[in-house]
Design an enzyme around this catalytic site. Structure first.
Site, PDB file in Angstrom:
ATOM      1  NE  ARG A  40       1.626   2.237  13.092  1.00  0.00           N
ATOM      2  CZ  ARG A  40       0.769   3.018  13.722  1.00  0.00           C
ATOM      3  NH1 ARG A  40       1.219   3.965  14.533  1.00  0.00           N
ATOM      4  NH2 ARG A  40      -0.523   2.868  13.544  1.00  0.00           N
ATOM      5  CE  LYS A 100      -7.926   6.428   3.831  1.00  0.00           C
ATOM      6  NZ  LYS A 100      -6.461   6.189   3.830  1.00  0.00           N
ATOM      7  CB  THR A 141     -11.140   3.312  12.022  1.00  0.00           C
ATOM      8  OG1 THR A 141      -9.897   3.627  11.403  1.00  0.00           O
ATOM      9  CG2 THR A 141     -11.798   2.190  11.255  1.00  0.00           C
ATOM     10  CE  LYS A 199      -2.554   1.432   3.671  1.00  0.00           C
ATOM     11  NZ  LYS A 199      -2.348   2.890   3.772  1.00  0.00           N
ATOM     12  CG  ASP A 250     -11.936  17.160  -6.226  1.00  0.00           C
ATOM     13  OD1 ASP A 250     -12.817  17.971  -6.571  1.00  0.00           O
ATOM     14  OD2 ASP A 250     -10.745  17.475  -6.035  1.00  0.00           O
ATOM     15  CG  ASP A 285      -4.717   4.403   1.517  1.00  0.00           C
ATOM     16  OD1 ASP A 285      -5.862   4.858   1.312  1.00  0.00           O
ATOM     17  OD2 ASP A 285      -4.231   4.296   2.657  1.00  0.00           O
TER      18      ASP A 285
END
Ligand code: C5P
Length: 252
Positions: free
Chosen positions: A219, A66, A128, A37, A69, A64
């Protein structure tokens, strides 16, 4: 979706500052994970350099960024994502039906132009990081769960392939959108690991059992002393969960 191996279902988030660092990480994980990603940090710093390098090196990329518009602008961005050869990209479902339809059309056009397969287009429903009070402030009533399901259904009606959702949300999305809607799940942590800043976390096994098609892990792999071993441990946990689910299907 066709059945996939655990390895193919694992997406590693290359949240890095430079394309060089991303390329090195990807190389250390070659053959061990399904996709990488590429997000807004390295994209803002270096443009499409890392994504293009990974694709040219034979890796699959989830872009990614997002998109959110007006439909015309999202269609054009989607066209470029597809022409670049991204395997997945995302848009904010809150951009609305016409914007999501434009994203899918743009993806189709860009893929045709480049002679590549059309990427999966997935929608981000409610971030989230937003809880009920944050949504109230934005004028969104009913809490995150109801909004997630409403936006997932809208995304499906607009022709999107799936959504990004936490493990906790998968069951209600599956009930609303059926077994073929793709669910991409971040917020993955090994049992007993630090959750970092993620609030709604799940183990790889729990996310697979809940019905995720793809897991996004950052991570726990990228900051491990041995990223390849960390990725392998996650794939092994995913495989165990898949084997458990298969046994249960045969002997309910
Ligand atoms: O390091 P960690 O495993 O928390 O990384 C998760 C990745 O998934 C990050 O790149 C983050 O931006 C992304 N993501 C998320 N939650 C969402 C959507 C994307 O954590 N709802």
């Amino acid at each position: 979706m066709a059945a996939m191996s655990a390895r193919e279902q694992l997406i590693v988030a290359l949240d890095v500052e430079t394309a060089d660092a991303g390329a090195r990480l990807a190389e250390s994980l070659r053959g061990r994970v399904g996709l990488f990603k590429v997000g807004s940090e390295v994209f803002t710093a270096e443009g499409p350099l890392l994504a293009k390098h990974l694709i040219a090196s034979g890796y699959k990329v989830f872009l990614d960024l997002k998109f959110h518009d007006i439909p015309n602008t999202v269609r054009a961005a989607a066209r470029e994502a597809a022409a670049m050869g991204a395997s997945i990209f995302d848009v904010h479902a809150i951009g609305g039906r016409a914007m999501m339809q434009a994203a899918v059309e743009g993806a189709r056009e860009g893929a045709a132009r480049a002679g590549k397969p059309r990427p999966l287009v997935v929608g981000v429903t409610i971030l989230t990081s937003l809880a009920a009070p944050d949504l109230g402030e934005l004028g969104v009533e009913g809490g995150p769960e109801a909004s997630v399901v409403r936006l997932a259904k809208l995304a499906q009606a607009a022709g999107l392939d799936g959504v990004v959702a936490s493990a906790k949300e998968i069951a209600s999305i599956r009930r609303a959108c059926g077994p073929h809607f793709v669910v991409v799940t971040p917020g993955i942590r090994m049992p007993a690991a630090a959750s970092n800043d993620q609030a709604r976390v799940a183990t790889p096994a729990a996310a697979i059992r809940a019905g995720a098609n793809f897991l996004v892990v950052g991570r726990p792999i990228t900051q491990a002393a041995d990223p390849a071993a960390a990725a392998q441990a996650i794939v092994t946990e995913m495989e165990r969960a898949q084997a458990g689910a298969a046994a249960k299907a045969q002997n309910p």
